[in-house]
Design a protein around this motif. Sequence first.
Motif: not given
Length: 236
Positions: A44-48, A97-107, A56-65, A143-145
Amino acid sequence: KDIGGLAAPKRELEGLIFALKSPDLHFRWGTKPPRGVLLYGPAGTGKTLLSKALARESGAVFFHLKLNNVVSKWRGESGELFQEVFSVVKANGRSVLFLDELDALSIERLFLPEEARAAGGRLVNTMAENLDDLDDTGQNMVVASTNRIDAIDPALVRPGRIDRFIEVGLPEAEEKAEIFRIHQAKAEARAGRKLFLELQYDAIITRMVKLSGADIAEIIQRALEEKVRLEGSGQE
């Protein structure tokens, strides 16, 4: 400007915006644009939000995985899905490419039976290979979180992959007041009228220990929902 507080993370992201918009600046100075960034901190601190702002600021396409969904729902096909996602990202030019919850791969590797750990290991390897396959033109950034940085597989955060760490912490007192003001302003813009009296932020914030930006947004939401209920029932 729509994200309250987080001065230090936003300052670091400004440099990443240049890496995406003008990668030639890096080449002029004999270096390469970064490929991968890890945003870490409590939920909830604003990573996404920061990731979306970067795109948005760089004019890039945003992918959320959302990796937790991929690993849990597409277990047997996750590797193929990763390959497909990276192919799409690379085909779309300037992309985040936003990799949400990168730790899911290690669990999976840490806590499940041997067969599942082996499957998790294959997923990590597939992700690492795709990170390595990103070219050095600066067109694509991962960008991972995570809120569990200790659970990230070391193979993913070695140099040349996701190797830039940015801490996204809980807001300080002044930042909490700024977040309040931003969400109040957004609500008033939607309503097209003034909704709030002047608040004594100091009195409120002293009672808000360890609250995130998402918590503050929820406070505003609940207060306005109560006004909706009162008006709907004829009490307002």
